[in-house]
Design an enzyme around this catalytic site. Structure first.
Site, PDB file in Angstrom:
ATOM      1  N   PRO A 234      -9.417  50.728  63.860  1.00 41.86           N
ATOM      2  CA  PRO A 234      -9.533  49.307  64.206  1.00 41.86           C
ATOM      3  C   PRO A 234      -8.647  48.450  63.312  1.00 41.86           C
ATOM      4  CG  PRO A 234     -11.557  50.103  63.156  1.00 41.86           C
ATOM      5  CD  PRO A 234     -10.644  51.271  63.271  1.00 41.86           C
TER       6      PRO A 234
ATOM      7  N   GLY B  96      -7.633  45.458  60.649  1.00 43.69           N
ATOM      8  CA  GLY B  96      -8.260  44.781  59.513  1.00 43.69           C
ATOM      9  C   GLY B  96      -9.068  45.662  58.589  1.00 43.69           C
TER      10      GLY B  96
ATOM     11  N   GLY C 108      -7.446  47.479  56.220  1.00 47.10           N
ATOM     12  CA  GLY C 108      -6.610  47.661  55.033  1.00 47.10           C
ATOM     13  C   GLY C 108      -5.650  48.832  55.140  1.00 47.10           C
TER      14      GLY C 108
ATOM     15  N   GLY D 253      -2.893  48.600  57.180  1.00 47.28           N
ATOM     16  CA  GLY D 253      -1.590  48.070  57.588  1.00 47.28           C
ATOM     17  C   GLY D 253      -1.370  47.957  59.085  1.00 47.28           C
TER      18      GLY D 253
ATOM     19  N   SER E 147      -1.571  45.319  61.064  1.00 43.58           N
ATOM     20  CA  SER E 147      -0.770  44.161  61.487  1.00 43.58           C
ATOM     21  C   SER E 147       0.693  44.346  61.079  1.00 43.58           C
ATOM     22  CB  SER E 147      -1.341  42.844  60.968  1.00 43.58           C
ATOM     23  OG  SER E 147      -1.525  42.893  59.592  1.00 43.58           O
ATOM     24  N   ALA E 148       0.919  44.937  59.897  1.00 43.15           N
ATOM     25  CA  ALA E 148       2.316  45.215  59.502  1.00 43.15           C
ATOM     26  C   ALA E 148       2.940  46.211  60.470  1.00 43.15           C
ATOM     27  CB  ALA E 148       2.358  45.764  58.080  1.00 43.15           C
ATOM     28  N   ALA E 149       2.145  47.201  60.902  1.00 45.71           N
ATOM     29  CA  ALA E 149       2.672  48.212  61.834  1.00 45.71           C
ATOM     30  C   ALA E 149       3.059  47.561  63.160  1.00 45.71           C
ATOM     31  CB  ALA E 149       1.644  49.319  62.046  1.00 45.71           C
TER      32      ALA E 149
ATOM     33  N   ASP F  59       3.588  46.187  52.645  1.00 48.99           N
ATOM     34  CA  ASP F  59       3.215  46.921  53.858  1.00 48.99           C
ATOM     35  C   ASP F  59       4.410  47.142  54.784  1.00 48.99           C
ATOM     36  OD1 ASP F  59       0.732  46.663  52.781  1.00 48.99           O
ATOM     37  OD2 ASP F  59      -0.239  45.889  54.585  1.00 48.99           O
TER      38      ASP F  59
HETATM   39  O1  PMV Z   1      -5.732  45.389  52.782  1.00 50.86           O
HETATM   40  P1  PMV Z   1      -4.389  44.980  53.257  1.00 50.86           P
HETATM   41  O2  PMV Z   1      -3.649  46.072  53.949  1.00 50.86           O
HETATM   42  O3  PMV Z   1      -4.418  43.705  54.035  1.00 50.86           O
HETATM   43  O4  PMV Z   1      -3.481  44.751  51.942  1.00 50.86           O
HETATM   44  C1  PMV Z   1      -3.335  43.530  51.297  1.00 50.86           C
HETATM   45  C2  PMV Z   1      -2.580  43.734  50.035  1.00 50.86           C
HETATM   46  C3  PMV Z   1      -2.470  42.487  49.164  1.00 50.86           C
HETATM   47  O5  PMV Z   1      -1.715  42.873  48.025  1.00 50.86           O
HETATM   48  C4  PMV Z   1      -3.837  42.039  48.708  1.00 50.86           C
HETATM   49  C5  PMV Z   1      -1.779  41.349  49.896  1.00 50.86           C
HETATM   50  C6  PMV Z   1      -0.275  41.555  50.125  1.00 50.86           C
HETATM   51  O6  PMV Z   1       0.296  40.756  50.899  1.00 50.86           O
HETATM   52  O7  PMV Z   1       0.339  42.451  49.531  1.00 50.86           O
END
Ligand code: PMV
Length: 338
Positions: free
Chosen positions: A112, A114, A116, A118, A120-122, A165
């Protein structure tokens, strides 16, 4: 066209990277797949598989910037489409100013959004690759351009985003990210790192966690020293990885986790999971990414030990999504290769 993008976990340096410190992240053998075609009509139609979002389809008209024909009105889906529309707009401005096309995309994710890892970066990296591949030939597309445009996309949509990311996902493998340049240096390690990666539900968004850390850092001079300490851990970790010193990498992971805890981003579940994994012999274990639950990682002694740690974490309610590292970044693949 089919685009395959790895997800990622952060090994060292999250949060401090927002303040200009370097970070180390790695890609996972876990991918977002984007099947897409370009169309003349200026619309973006995105279909999701139901793991990524509890909605099937969303449509966005590029001429009037309006959503239409949505099967379900969903803010997270709209946010996803804003990553997609922004990435396409930036790409077209860069390579074909004034040109506007439409895209029909099917997005499939194993996790899913959000948590952590990545996602959205993907999506930003996949969309940028899709758009560049539509306008340019493969030989004309440089990964540094994909990374740059995808990072810009995240900055525009999120307000604040480090290049960690998007650069890691674009290039793949274990990467030392220097946000000042920005550069993504590969960190080849002489010995296999037996990392396990999992997640628990995330209770706050990355934006809220980043803003809480910002408030904390402003509240005292001592708090701001935590960022410096994380930066120093990242430098030591960089040489430990290059030397294949697993014991020292584990110690540094534990130190980094302690500092994330001081920043207030470690959830109760992660306290339990991380401490139990260490009790089960993990060389190191830590929250990975923004925190508030979400992703965590642990370093096992060998493959067999990684399987034991996997079962321990699962017994505590976590979902384990990967053991090991993926060395390839974003790729355009022919369907037959899948
Ligand atoms: O949990 P994620 O994948 O959203 O990672 C965020 C990482 C941070 O360092 C907290 C923010 C960033 O833009 O690097």
């Amino acid at each position: 066209m089919l685009i395959k993008v790895p997800l990622k976990a952060t090994l060292f340096g999250e949060h401090a990277v927002v303040y200009g410190k370097p970070a180390i992240a790695f890609t996972l053998p876990l991918h977002i797949l984007v099947e897409a075609m370009d169309v003349h009509e200026q619309k973006i139609v995105v279909e999701f598989n139901n793991v990524l979002l509890p909605i099937r389809k969303i449509e966005f008209n590029r001429e009037d910037n309006l959503f239409s024909k949505t099967e379900v009105d969903n803010d997270v889906a709209k946010r996803f489409v804003s990553y997609i529309a922004t990435a396409i707009g930036l790409c077209e401005d860069e390579v074909k100013p004034g040109r506007r096309r439409g895209f029909i995309m099917y997005l499939k994710s194993p996790v899913p959004t959000g948590v952590g890892l990545g996602t959205s970066a993907a999506v930003s990296v996949a969309t940028t690759t899709l758009c560049l591949s539509t306008y340019l030939s493969t030989t004309e597309i440089e990964k540094s351009l994909i990374a740059k445009l995808s990072w810009r996309t995240e900055q525009i949509v999120q307000g604040v985003a480090s290049p960690m990311d998007t650069y890691t996902i674009t290039f793949g493998g274990i990467r030392y990210i220097d946000p000042a340049t920005p550069k993504a240096e590969p960190l080849p390690t002489p010995t296999k790192m037996n990392l396990i990666v999992g997640y628990t539900p995330k209770k706050s968004t990355t934006a809220v966690l980043v803003s809480n850390v910002k408030k904390l850092l402003k509240s005292s001079i001592s708090a701001s020293k935590i960022v410096d300490a994380i930066g120093s851990i990242v430098e030591e970790a960089r040489s430990s990885i290059l030397q294949g010193d697993a014991e020292r990498i584990g110690i540094l992971m534990n130190l980094n986790h302690g500092l994330l805890d001081s920043l207030g981003v470690v959830s109760l579940e992660h306290h339990t999971i991380v401490n139990t994994l260490r009790g089960a012999g993990a060389l190191g274990a830590k929250t990975s990414g923004a925190g508030g639950g979400g992703a965590f990682i642990a370093l096992a002694r060998d493959e067999e030990h990684a399987n034991i740690l996997k079962r321990v974490a699962e017994a505590l309610g976590a979902t384990i999504v990967a053991t090991g590292i993926e060395s390839t970044g974003v790729e355009v693949v022919e369907k037959g290769e899948m």
